[in-house]
Each structure stands twice: as structure tokens, then as C-alpha cells.
Design an enzyme around this catalytic site. Structure first.
Site, mmCIF file in Angstrom:
data_model
loop_
_atom_site.group_PDB
_atom_site.id
_atom_site.type_symbol
_atom_site.label_atom_id
_atom_site.label_comp_id
_atom_site.label_asym_id
_atom_site.label_seq_id
_atom_site.Cartn_x
_atom_site.Cartn_y
_atom_site.Cartn_z
ATOM 1 N N ASP A 27 0.826 -1.202 0.000
ATOM 2 C CA ASP A 27 0.000 0.000 0.000
ATOM 3 C C ASP A 27 0.864 1.257 0.000
ATOM 4 O O ASP A 27 0.654 2.173 -0.808
ATOM 5 C CB ASP A 27 -0.925 0.018 1.223
ATOM 6 N N GLU A 289 1.298 -6.047 -5.965
ATOM 7 C CA GLU A 289 0.868 -5.148 -7.035
ATOM 8 C C GLU A 289 1.991 -4.271 -7.574
ATOM 9 O O GLU A 289 2.232 -4.232 -8.781
ATOM 10 C CB GLU A 289 -0.271 -4.257 -6.523
#
Length: 383
Positions: A27, A289
Site C-alpha cells: 500500500d 501489485e
């Protein structure tokens, strides 16, 4: 097309980007890349984060305020009315990956006399920056409004902004100088010089980067890599621990040593240095990601370990990504073995075929506008 900075007439805005670090630093990695890219384009950014410790190695100097245009603020300050009253109001609010703004932060804006009396009394554009996926719902959901039903901002709307791999999505993060930096790294001698800086002597052996969780196929991968001279560059953290645990078990079991595989344990790398790692290697094992996107831009064969979910929702997400890649059976089989989604050993990897597949996907993705450019255009429309 490569990113281009916004034209001189583009509005330069003040952004509040919010990030809650859950685990694994994915994140904060994505949110920091967005903040850094916005600042490079002339915007001013406040990053509100509950745990900024990863920035100490990911982006040294960030917490000390040495990155022009970016201020890192502790999450708890977003609940301090006195602190908030002294801050200029932002033009954009970004909730990273669905983290919700504090009620106190919203109220400080909504109820402030300063906000009501200013000449430009537009509400900030409120963005929910979502996770990356190649699944079909992303195109359907990208850009949709989400009405705020309660609290100080009742009656406002957020907007979903989805990164993605098609023109109907928000695209991928890609800095305007990324291709130029990669080209400079590809010049003769640059890779060897960079490796030498890490204490790694390189004489042309195959290079493989390892950034993973704890894949059950790890030993099978290393067995394959031992088929020719290979230097495995293991990132710090869970990948390091997984390899160390495997080596310890093999010593206890009396397993024979690998003969052509040399293992290097790396220190923590900055985001720029991690790009260098991906550019240097002939195969990149990535996870989550942020590193997946960077591996796609690197254009090298890749093996992605997706973040596992309890309800196995990651299986559909993995298949959608492989469909986007137009992956052949060998690449699909390797990914399912690496992610332990099908009971089969890791197949013999065809890196030449994988390279062609990733290069074709990279070429397609470079034709899209990057995420920061698209986000800026979206904000301009909503303002």
C-alpha cells in the site's frame, strides 16, 4: 507513448493522499510512487500514513521533508482539529485502496469558515484509488460515483478510480522519465557497475530476482535454476526468510548442494534501486501489485505471486492477468504452480517464450496514458 509532463496551462493542485499500511508495504509503495510522480509534475502532496517506517528505506529522506513538494504526516494528525485548522485546504482527497478518511478530517473541512468563505469554494474531488486487477468488473466500475450517505460530508460523492490494463481503466503508474532511466541502465557496463555496488561480481551468468512470500514451489524453482550458471538475487524480508528456511531444511535433510546456482541476499532497496534490480535480471519473481507493474515495465520474463485471499478470490484475479498477457500453457502452468492454485510441479520454464509475451504486453501498455496523467484529467473534469 511515454508519459509527458502536463502542459504549462494545467492546474497545479494540492493533494491529500491517505494510506493505511496493512502488511507487506504494498500500500505504501504504490501511494508513495503516486505522490512522488505528482510532485515531479509540479503538484503539492500531503501523504497521511499510519506507519511511515518503510519510507526510511523505500524513499530515504521522505519523512524528513527532503522530497520537494511532498510532506509526510502521521495519520493521527488527521484527527487533530487544531492542526487541521492551520493547513490550507486540498483540491483532491485520495483514499488509497479504500482506506477511509477520518471523520475529524472531513468535518474540519466541511465546517470550517475558511472553506466556506474562500473565493474558490469547490469541494475537493474525492477519489477512492482501488487495487489493480485485470478482471472485467474494473472497466465497469472505473470512474463511477459513490454517494456519501452519512457523516459530515453527507450528500457528497467519492469516485472509484481503478488502475488497469485497458484503455477503459485508469492505467498504470509510469513516471515520465522511466524509459529514459531504463535506457541509460542498459548501456554497456552499467549493469555490471550497479551489481558491483552491491558487492556482486558478475561475469555474464543468468540473473534472477526473487521477491516472494513463501511459495511451495520455491525448491523446484531453484532446482531448475541450477541447470546453468545462475545468480539468484534475493530481496530482503519474506523472500530472504523463505530461502534461508529452505537452505536450513536441505542441510538437515542432507540434500546435495547446488553446483551452478549462486545465491546473494540483498539489502533493502529504494524504489529506484528495485527498478535497477528488475532491469538487470533475466527473470523476475515478483509479488503483490507494485512490483508486478514495475516488472511489466522492465519487459523481462516474470513470475508473479499474487497476494493470497482466504476465499480464493485471487485465483480469478490471477487468471484474468494471464488472459491479459495472452499467456501460453507453459507460462500459465508456471504461475499456477508458483501460486499453489493447482496440484502440479513447476513446469520447465520457457524463458524465451515468456520474454516475447511480456514484451508484447509492455508494448500494448505503453500505448496507454499512465495513471497519474489519467487521474489528473479525471480530476480536471470533476472540478
Amino acid at each position: 507513448m511515454q508519459n509527458a509532463p502536463p502542459p504549462s496551462s494545467a492546474a497545479l493542485l494540492l493533494w491529500d493522499v491517505f494510506c493505511r499500511v496493512i502488511d507487506n508495504f504494498g500500500d505504501i509503495g504504490v501511494c508513495w510512487r503516486l505522490c512522488a510522480d505528482l510532485a515531479t509534475r509540479g503538484h503539492t502532496v500531503r501523504l497521511w500514513v499510519n506507519d511511515a517506517s518503510a519510507l526510511q528505506w523505500m524513499a530515504p529522506g521522505a519523512c524528513q521533508g527532503t522530497w520537494p513538494g511532498i510532506t509526510v504526516r502521521p495519520w493521527e494528525q488527521s484527527t487533530d482539529a487544531a492542526q487541521l485548522a492551520r493547513l490550507p485546504r486540498a483540491d483532491v482527497w485520495v483514499e488509497g485502496f479504500g482506506c477511509e478518511l477520518t471523520t475529524e478530517f472531513i468535518a474540519a473541512y466541511v465546517y470550517s469558515t475558511k472553506a466556506r468563505d474562500t473565493i474558490d469554494n469547490r469541494n475537493p474531488v474525492w477519489i477512492n484509488l482501488e487495487y489493480l486487477s485485470a478482471e472485467a468488473y474494473v472497466e465497469r466500475s472505473h470512474g463511477l460515483p459513490s454517494p456519501v450517505m452519512h457523516g459530515p460530508a453527507k450528500g457528497w460523492s467519492k469516485h472509484f478510480f481503478y488502475p488497469g490494463f485497458t484503455a477503459a481503466t485508469g492505467g498504470l503508474l509510469r513516471e515520465s522519465d522511466l524509459l529514459a532511466r531504463q535506457h541509460a541502465f542498459d548501456l554497456p557496463g552499467a549493469k555490471a557497475h550497479w551489481l558491483q555496488g552491491l558487492g556482486i561480481d558478475w561475469a555474464g551468468a543468468r540473473l534472477v530476482s526473487l521477491f516472494c512470500y513463501e511459495p511451495t514451489a520455491l525448491e523446484g524453482l531453484l532446482q531448475q535454476l541450477d541447470s546453468e550458471p545462475t545468480q539468484l538475487l534475493v530481496t530482503d524480508g519474506r523472500a530472504n526468510h523463505a530461502v534461508q528456511a529452505l537452505l536450513a531444511r536441505r542441510r538437515v535433510d542432507g540434500s546435495p548442494p547446488w553446483h551452478k546456482l549462486q545465491i546473494h541476499f540483498l539489502p533493502r532497496l529504494t524504489q529506484h534501486e528495485y527498478d535497477h534490480l528488475l532491469w538487470a535480471c533475466d527473470l523476475n519473481c515478483v509479488r503483490g501489485e507494485d512490483s508486478l507493474v514495475r516488472a511489466l515495465w522492465a519487459g523481462k520474463p516474470l513470475l508473479w505471486q499474487i497476494y493470497p485471499q482466504d476465499d480464493d478470490a485471487h485465483n480469478a484475479k490471477l487468471d484474468a492477468f494471464l488472459d491479459m498477457l495472452a499467456a501460453d500453457d507453459n507460462l500459465r502452468g508456471a504461475h499456477h504452480a508458483w501460486n499453489d492454485t493447482r496440484p502440479a510441479p513447476l513446469p520447465l520454464m520457457n524463458l524465451n517464450s515468456w520474454s516475447q509475451t511480456v514484451q508484447l504486453a509492455r508494448q500494448r501498455l505503453l500505448q496507454m496514458h499512465d495513471l497519474t496523467t489519467q487521474l489528473g484529467q479525471f480530476i480536471a473534469e470533476k472540478r
